[in-house]
Scaffold this active site. Structure first.
Site, mmCIF file in Angstrom:
data_model
loop_
_atom_site.group_PDB
_atom_site.id
_atom_site.type_symbol
_atom_site.label_atom_id
_atom_site.label_comp_id
_atom_site.label_asym_id
_atom_site.label_seq_id
_atom_site.Cartn_x
_atom_site.Cartn_y
_atom_site.Cartn_z
ATOM 1 N N TYR A 121 0.840 -1.201 0.000
ATOM 2 C CA TYR A 121 0.000 0.000 0.000
ATOM 3 C C TYR A 121 0.873 1.248 0.000
ATOM 4 O O TYR A 121 1.968 1.246 0.560
ATOM 5 C CB TYR A 121 -0.853 0.063 1.268
ATOM 6 C CG TYR A 121 -2.045 -0.848 1.292
ATOM 7 C CD1 TYR A 121 -3.281 -0.421 0.829
ATOM 8 C CD2 TYR A 121 -1.940 -2.131 1.801
ATOM 9 C CE1 TYR A 121 -4.389 -1.254 0.878
ATOM 10 C CE2 TYR A 121 -3.037 -2.977 1.852
ATOM 11 C CZ TYR A 121 -4.266 -2.528 1.389
ATOM 12 O OH TYR A 121 -5.348 -3.361 1.434
ATOM 13 N N TYR A 160 -0.750 -9.810 1.109
ATOM 14 C CA TYR A 160 0.326 -9.159 1.885
ATOM 15 C C TYR A 160 0.365 -9.707 3.313
ATOM 16 O O TYR A 160 -0.650 -10.148 3.848
ATOM 17 C CB TYR A 160 0.170 -7.640 1.875
ATOM 18 C CG TYR A 160 -1.122 -7.073 2.432
ATOM 19 C CD1 TYR A 160 -1.284 -6.836 3.801
ATOM 20 C CD2 TYR A 160 -2.171 -6.738 1.578
ATOM 21 C CE1 TYR A 160 -2.464 -6.284 4.305
ATOM 22 C CE2 TYR A 160 -3.357 -6.195 2.076
ATOM 23 C CZ TYR A 160 -3.489 -5.970 3.434
ATOM 24 O OH TYR A 160 -4.648 -5.433 3.926
ATOM 25 N N ARG A 170 -2.829 -11.796 4.335
ATOM 26 C CA ARG A 170 -4.199 -11.483 3.890
ATOM 27 C C ARG A 170 -4.413 -11.989 2.463
ATOM 28 O O ARG A 170 -3.567 -11.758 1.594
ATOM 29 C CB ARG A 170 -4.444 -9.960 3.879
ATOM 30 C CG ARG A 170 -4.416 -9.211 5.184
ATOM 31 C CD ARG A 170 -5.521 -9.554 6.179
ATOM 32 N NE ARG A 170 -6.805 -10.015 5.648
ATOM 33 C CZ ARG A 170 -7.756 -9.238 5.152
ATOM 34 N NH1 ARG A 170 -7.616 -7.933 5.107
ATOM 35 N NH2 ARG A 170 -8.894 -9.740 4.705
ATOM 36 N N HIS A 173 -7.324 -8.527 -1.838
ATOM 37 C CA HIS A 173 -8.649 -7.931 -1.686
ATOM 38 C C HIS A 173 -8.621 -6.476 -2.107
ATOM 39 O O HIS A 173 -7.586 -5.831 -2.120
ATOM 40 C CB HIS A 173 -9.124 -8.031 -0.227
ATOM 41 C CG HIS A 173 -8.188 -7.371 0.731
ATOM 42 N ND1 HIS A 173 -7.108 -8.014 1.276
ATOM 43 C CD2 HIS A 173 -8.144 -6.101 1.213
ATOM 44 C CE1 HIS A 173 -6.442 -7.179 2.060
ATOM 45 N NE2 HIS A 173 -7.041 -6.011 2.034
ATOM 46 N N HIS A 175 -10.619 -2.976 -0.922
ATOM 47 C CA HIS A 175 -11.524 -2.365 0.057
ATOM 48 C C HIS A 175 -12.587 -1.556 -0.688
ATOM 49 O O HIS A 175 -12.249 -0.770 -1.583
ATOM 50 C CB HIS A 175 -10.759 -1.432 0.993
ATOM 51 C CG HIS A 175 -9.741 -2.145 1.844
ATOM 52 N ND1 HIS A 175 -10.023 -2.581 3.110
ATOM 53 C CD2 HIS A 175 -8.459 -2.485 1.607
ATOM 54 C CE1 HIS A 175 -8.945 -3.166 3.625
ATOM 55 N NE2 HIS A 175 -7.974 -3.117 2.735
HETATM 56 FE FE FE2 Z 1 -6.153 -4.299 2.932
#
Ligand code: FE2
Lengths: 255, 186
Positions: A121, A160, A170, A173, A175
């Site tokens: 991110y 990640y 995770r 995905h 959000h």
């Molecule tokens: Fe996330």
């Protein structure tokens, strides 16, 4: 820090207890549990008292309005925000936002954010040593159309690691943030990609203890959305909770 | 198939996670009216967890009527022009768990309805959003919702007047836990 095997045991125990409760006539749970100990950050952040019943009143029966003054059409394409092409699998994600009665939620705001193809991110708190892509920020917005349809062009995000337990990852995905026609329909969730091997291991995904409710967060690969020599395509429809105000309106107004 | 045809079960929520700060907040998000305008008030407070510690990664949204009780249906919340009251705003908590909005005092939206600000809470560690109401201090005896809440918890739904406006603290868990709401058909 517990191992993944210990985490799997915690997740399985809660899942089994839910399955036996349902087979004994217990209610289906369509939303995540707020109290879900395998997701460690929830321990001190979930209310312990039951949510209090409230009949929506006043502003709660309305939602804020957004328009083209708020959202530019280019904001729905996350692959054109910089000078060059981002790295990764270009993909189109589209679907409809419906209310609990199946009516399209028209001209309403949808916001998304996500990691890049390497699972990183653009956020100062993200410490994952994967490359930042100078051509990808991972933030998009759009308005639904008259049919309730949203559509984003983006890059398929990578999985990640995070610090919930040892070797926690995770599933990939995106959000999603949605508004309805009433304030009480406001929701934030995560969309997943089909067949992810991390589903069974992830306490955030598994906090929705009902398997069918979890699967509603998984998009469907759709070759009709896939574009020739350009992008793969996924479809994901969203249903918000039931509306209230429209129930009070005369039938012809929303016929 | 992720959702069977005709299945209208609501989609499940998920946590907003730790990485929303570069996506959801935007310039002017918390300024429903420019701070310093004659009728501007501050609505602010601290979000705390079950240990009483501040929550530095929460996000609040508010939605309210204007001072006359009118409910805005004007776009422009994401690109504020400084003059249009849209009734909606968003504020992330800072490192001390503090959030702050610049807004106006809402009016009653109907006869016998006590004015309130509708509040949504999101946070890392919170698996689904929470709804609550911030009532304005004053005569609240006639309010149906407040009357239905146990007396010792009622104060968690009422903002406290302070020098610039109102203070509304949120406790996610534990002593003084805020009353969070569930609506029918959810
Ligand atoms: Fe996330």
């Amino acid at each position: 820090m517990v191992t993944q095997a210990e985490m799997d045991g915690e997740i399985a125990a809660i899942g089994a207890a839910y399955e036996s409760a349902v087979s004994a006539g217990g209610a289906e749970e369509t939303q995540p549990r707020l109290d879900y100990p395998p997701y460690r950050s929830s321990l001190l952040r979930h209310p312990t008292k039951d949510l209090h019943h409230a009949d929506p009143e006043g502003v709660e029966l309305w939602a804020p309005a957004f328009g083209h003054r708020d959202v530019g059409t280019l904001e729905a394409d996350l692959t054109i925000q910089h000078g060059g092409e981002p790295i990764g699998e270009r993909t189109v994600v589209t679907g409809r936002v419906l209310d609990g009665d199946g009516r399209p939620v028209r001209r309403q705001l949808v916001e998304i954010w996500q990691a890049n193809a390497g699972g990183r991110y653009i956020h100062k708190r993200d410490q994952h040593p994967a490359a930042i892509d100078p051509n990808f920020t991972g933030v998009g917005r759009c308005l639904t159309d008259d049919d309730g349809t949203y559509r984003f062009t983006t890059i398929k995000p990578g999985p990640y690691p995070w610090k919930n337990h040892r070797n926690a990852w995770r599933p990939a995905h995106i959000h999603f943030s949605m508004f309805g026609t009433e304030f009480t329909q406001r929701m934030v969730t995560q969309m997943y990609f089909p067949g992810d091997p991390l589903f069974a291991l992830d306490p955030i995904y598994q906090s929705i203890v009902d398997p069918r409710a979890r699967e509603r967060l998984v998009a469907t690969y759709d070759h009709d959305i896939t574009q020739h020599e350009w992008a793969t395509g996924y479809r994901w429809d969203i249903v918000l909770t039931g509306a209230h105000r429209t129930l009070m309106e005369p039938e012809e107004e929303h016929a | 198939m992720s959702r069977a045809p005709g299945d209208l079960t609501p989609t499940a929520g998920q946590t907003v996670g730790p990485f929303f700060h570069y996506a959801l907040p935007y310039p002017g998000d918390s300024e429903l009216v420019p701070p310093g305008r004659a009728d501007a008030v501050r609505l602010h407070g601290v979000v705390r967890d079950g240990a009483g510690d501040p929550v530095p990664d929460a996000l609040l949204e508010i939605w309210q009527a204007d001072p006359s009780g009118a409910i805005a249906q004007e776009p422009g919340s994401l690109r504020r022009d400084g003059f249009t009251f849209t009734g909606w705003g968003r504020a992330a908590t800072d490192a001390t768990g503090h959030y702050s909005f610049s807004t106006v005092t809402p009016g009653a939206t109907g006869p016998g309805q006590a004015p309130f600000v509708a509040v949504t809470v999101f946070a890392r560690g919170l698996l689904n959003r929470l709804f609550t109401r911030a009532y304005l201090p004053g005569d609240l005896d006639g309010d149906t919702l407040l009357a239905s809440v146990a007396e010792d918890r009622r104060h968690t739904l009422v903002a406290v007047a302070d020098e610039q406006g109102y203070r509304f603290d949120i406790r996610l868990q534990g002593e003084g836990e805020t009353v969070f709401l569930r609506h029918p058909r959810h």
